[in-house]
Design an enzyme around this catalytic site. Structure first.
Site, PDB file in Angstrom:
ATOM      1  N   GLY A   1       0.839  -1.215  -0.214  1.00 45.85           N
ATOM      2  CA  GLY A   1      -0.045  -0.075   0.069  1.00 45.85           C
ATOM      3  C   GLY A   1       1.065   1.331   0.067  1.00 45.85           C
ATOM      4  O   GLY A   1       2.026   1.103   0.263  1.00 45.85           O
TER       5      GLY A   1
ATOM      6  N   GLY B   1       1.663   5.695   4.323  1.00 48.15           N
ATOM      7  CA  GLY B   1       0.581   5.996   5.332  1.00 48.15           C
ATOM      8  C   GLY B   1      -0.677   5.120   5.051  1.00 48.15           C
ATOM      9  O   GLY B   1      -1.744   5.648   5.883  1.00 48.15           O
TER      10      GLY B   1
ATOM     11  N   ASP C   1       6.087  -5.662   6.029  1.00 49.15           N
ATOM     12  CA  ASP C   1       5.218  -4.589   5.931  1.00 49.15           C
ATOM     13  C   ASP C   1       5.183  -3.516   4.774  1.00 49.15           C
ATOM     14  O   ASP C   1       4.906  -2.614   4.780  1.00 49.15           O
ATOM     15  CB  ASP C   1       5.071  -3.644   7.272  1.00 49.15           C
ATOM     16  CG  ASP C   1       6.322  -2.612   7.370  1.00 49.15           C
ATOM     17  OD1 ASP C   1       7.155  -2.823   6.687  1.00 49.15           O
ATOM     18  OD2 ASP C   1       6.216  -1.650   8.143  1.00 49.15           O
ATOM     19  N   ARG C   2       6.001  -4.289   3.762  1.00 49.76           N
ATOM     20  CA  ARG C   2       6.126  -3.855   2.456  1.00 49.76           C
ATOM     21  C   ARG C   2       6.608  -4.710   1.478  1.00 49.76           C
ATOM     22  O   ARG C   2       7.838  -5.387   2.055  1.00 49.76           O
ATOM     23  CB  ARG C   2       6.884  -2.409   2.058  1.00 49.76           C
ATOM     24  CG  ARG C   2       6.834  -2.068   0.721  1.00 49.76           C
ATOM     25  CD  ARG C   2       7.118  -0.526   0.509  1.00 49.76           C
ATOM     26  NE  ARG C   2       6.059   0.330   0.231  1.00 49.76           N
ATOM     27  CZ  ARG C   2       5.941   1.429   0.992  1.00 49.76           C
ATOM     28  NH1 ARG C   2       6.909   1.833   1.813  1.00 49.76           N
ATOM     29  NH2 ARG C   2       4.564   2.087   0.768  1.00 49.76           N
TER      30      ARG C   2
HETATM   31  N1  LIG Z   1      -7.242   1.566  10.704  1.00 48.02           N
HETATM   32  C1  LIG Z   1      -6.727   2.787  10.918  1.00 48.02           C
HETATM   33  N2  LIG Z   1      -7.799   3.781  11.146  1.00 48.02           N
HETATM   34  C2  LIG Z   1      -7.007   4.990  11.410  1.00 48.02           C
HETATM   35  N3  LIG Z   1      -5.589   5.300  11.613  1.00 48.02           N
HETATM   36  C3  LIG Z   1      -5.079   4.354  11.270  1.00 48.02           C
HETATM   37  C4  LIG Z   1      -5.441   3.053  10.985  1.00 48.02           C
HETATM   38  N4  LIG Z   1      -4.187   2.184  10.554  1.00 48.02           N
HETATM   39  C5  LIG Z   1      -3.301   3.020  10.879  1.00 48.02           C
HETATM   40  N5  LIG Z   1      -3.647   4.310  11.347  1.00 48.02           N
HETATM   41  C6  LIG Z   1      -2.701   5.452  11.418  1.00 48.02           C
HETATM   42  O1  LIG Z   1      -2.294   5.904  10.088  1.00 48.02           O
HETATM   43  C7  LIG Z   1      -0.841   6.400  10.255  1.00 48.02           C
HETATM   44  C8  LIG Z   1       0.130   5.537   9.162  1.00 48.02           C
HETATM   45  O2  LIG Z   1      -0.051   4.266   9.739  1.00 48.02           O
HETATM   46  P1  LIG Z   1       1.178   3.354   9.175  1.00 48.02           P
HETATM   47  O3  LIG Z   1       0.972   2.094   9.796  1.00 48.02           O
HETATM   48  O4  LIG Z   1       2.350   3.870   9.802  1.00 48.02           O
HETATM   49  O5  LIG Z   1       1.300   3.173   7.736  1.00 48.02           O
HETATM   50  P2  LIG Z   1       2.284   2.786   6.663  1.00 48.02           P
HETATM   51  O6  LIG Z   1       2.912   1.761   7.401  1.00 48.02           O
HETATM   52  O7  LIG Z   1       1.419   2.034   5.642  1.00 48.02           O
HETATM   53  O8  LIG Z   1       3.203   3.868   6.226  1.00 48.02           O
HETATM   54  C9  LIG Z   1      -0.358   6.201  11.525  1.00 48.02           C
HETATM   55  O9  LIG Z   1      -0.635   7.487  12.272  1.00 48.02           O
HETATM   56  C10 LIG Z   1      -1.683   5.133  12.138  1.00 48.02           C
HETATM   57  O10 LIG Z   1      -1.698   5.174  13.665  1.00 48.02           O
HETATM   58  N1  LIG Z   2      11.268   2.403  -2.616  1.00 46.50           N
HETATM   59  C1  LIG Z   2      11.101   3.336  -1.995  1.00 46.50           C
HETATM   60  N2  LIG Z   2      11.589   4.743  -2.571  1.00 46.50           N
HETATM   61  C2  LIG Z   2      11.613   5.699  -1.912  1.00 46.50           C
HETATM   62  N3  LIG Z   2      10.751   5.861  -0.787  1.00 46.50           N
HETATM   63  C3  LIG Z   2      10.599   4.958  -0.154  1.00 46.50           C
HETATM   64  C4  LIG Z   2      10.846   3.502  -0.611  1.00 46.50           C
HETATM   65  N4  LIG Z   2      10.204   2.718   0.085  1.00 46.50           N
HETATM   66  C5  LIG Z   2       9.643   3.211   1.199  1.00 46.50           C
HETATM   67  N5  LIG Z   2       9.696   4.592   1.049  1.00 46.50           N
HETATM   68  C6  LIG Z   2       9.590   5.749   1.980  1.00 46.50           C
HETATM   69  C7  LIG Z   2       8.239   6.116   2.100  1.00 46.50           C
HETATM   70  C8  LIG Z   2       8.027   6.667   3.510  1.00 46.50           C
HETATM   71  O1  LIG Z   2       8.390   7.893   3.616  1.00 46.50           O
HETATM   72  C9  LIG Z   2       8.761   5.820   4.125  1.00 46.50           C
HETATM   73  C10 LIG Z   2       8.310   4.677   5.107  1.00 46.50           C
HETATM   74  O2  LIG Z   2       7.231   4.087   4.136  1.00 46.50           O
HETATM   75  P1  LIG Z   2       5.671   3.578   4.742  1.00 46.50           P
HETATM   76  O3  LIG Z   2       4.691   3.569   3.474  1.00 46.50           O
HETATM   77  O4  LIG Z   2       5.304   4.899   5.531  1.00 46.50           O
HETATM   78  O5  LIG Z   2       5.702   2.625   5.354  1.00 46.50           O
HETATM   79  O6  LIG Z   2       9.867   5.163   3.440  1.00 46.50           O
END
Ligand SMILES: Nc1ncnc2c1ncn2[C@@H]1O[C@H](COP(=O)(O)OP(=O)(O)O)[C@@H](O)[C@H]1O
Ligand SMILES: Nc1ncnc2c1ncn2[C@H]1C[C@H](O)[C@@H](COP(=O)(O)O)O1
Length: 222
Positions: A11, A14, A82-83
């Site tokens: 995804g 964020g 987580d990715r």
């Molecule tokens: N289901 C949800 N509902 C509301 N907020 C969420 C949910 N899942 C994650 N968040 C919030 O959204 C933000 C991004 O989540 P995060 O897990 O760090 O995303 P990613 O790893 O995809 O970047 C964080 O502040 C988190 O607390």
């Molecule tokens: N492959 C990537 N190129 C550029 N930036 C990247 C890549 N993978 C992750 N990122 C960045 C995007 C966010 O700033 C952080 C963490 O990713 P998130 O989706 O919030 O877990 O790393």
């Protein structure tokens, strides 16, 4: 769930990957492999100067994800990432098309990835968290990591297009469970839904969370 299950969460930035991965780790008892953010040696510099640091960041992340892959393969115990390793290629393409990577850098990345791909394990399934670029930007702002303050809606729109393309293609070989973020309830409940859905999963499934949540809470009452 089988002990050696390997699943990836995909995804936009964020989308909620880390949050869901943590919840899934609790529900499935699988080890969670996180993406390095604070400990990432290049990420802060990348956001400051994309042209200079796009290539080193991609190599750094590819190496990191490859190491996670190896740990999952050799431990024989599966895991949750987580990715996925495939998603960096989405970022790479956007950065290359935006002139942030030279031809030789992009070609080197693609060649290196192709060589490495002979030694990686495909996830058993991918959980894709669907968020719009606007929702992603909102989340990034809320999360307020200093270094991410330069992320633009335009960048997220390009990444979002890349993700749509990626999900369409990857779902031909790896089952994808696509989840609409707007219907995303508590991460733990969501994780429970995914755990149950996995058994019957074949291709992209649009989970109707409202129905699923109701079903789970009714089941709990019995
Ligand atoms: N289901 C949800 N509902 C509301 N907020 C969420 C949910 N899942 C994650 N968040 C919030 O959204 C933000 C991004 O989540 P995060 O897990 O760090 O995303 P990613 O790893 O995809 O970047 C964080 O502040 C988190 O607390
Ligand atoms: N492959 C990537 N190129 C550029 N930036 C990247 C890549 N993978 C992750 N990122 C960045 C995007 C966010 O700033 C952080 C963490 O990713 P998130 O989706 O919030 O877990 O790393």
């Amino acid at each position: 769930m089988s002990e050696n299950l390997f699943l990836a969460i995909s995804g936009l930035i964020g989308a909620g990957k880390t949050t869901l991965a943590t919840a899934l780790g609790v529900v499935t008892r699988l080890k969670v492999f996180y993406e390095p953010v604070v400990q990432n040696a290049f990420l802060e510099d990348f956001f400051r100067d994309m042209k200079r640091y796009s290539f080193p960041l991609q190599i750094y992340l590819l190496n990191n994800r490859f190491r996670q892959q190896q740990q999952i393969i050799w431990s024989g115990q599966g895991g949750i990432v987580d990715r996925s390793i495939y998603e960096d290629a989405i970022f790479c393409k956007v950065l290359y098309e935006d002139g942030m990577m030279e031809d030789r850098e992009y070609e080197t990345y693609v060649n290196l990835f192709n060589n490495m791909s002979n030694f990686i394990r495909k996830p058993d399934f991918i959980v894709h968290l669907d968020v719009s670029p606007e929702q992603s930007l909102e989340r990034i702002k809320k999360r307020s990591r200093n270094m991410e303050s330069t992320i633009s809606l335009d960048y997220l729109k390009k990444l979002h297009n890349g993700y749509e393309d990626f999900i369409g293609k990857i779902s031909k070989t790896i089952p994808v469970l696509r989840i609409d973020w707007k219907k995303y309830g508590s991460p733990i409940e969501m994780a429970q839904v995914i755990k149950e859905k996995h058994e019957s999963l074949k291709q992209i499934i649009d989970v109707n969370l409202e129905v699923e949540m109701k079903r789970i809470s009714q089941k709990k009452k019995k």
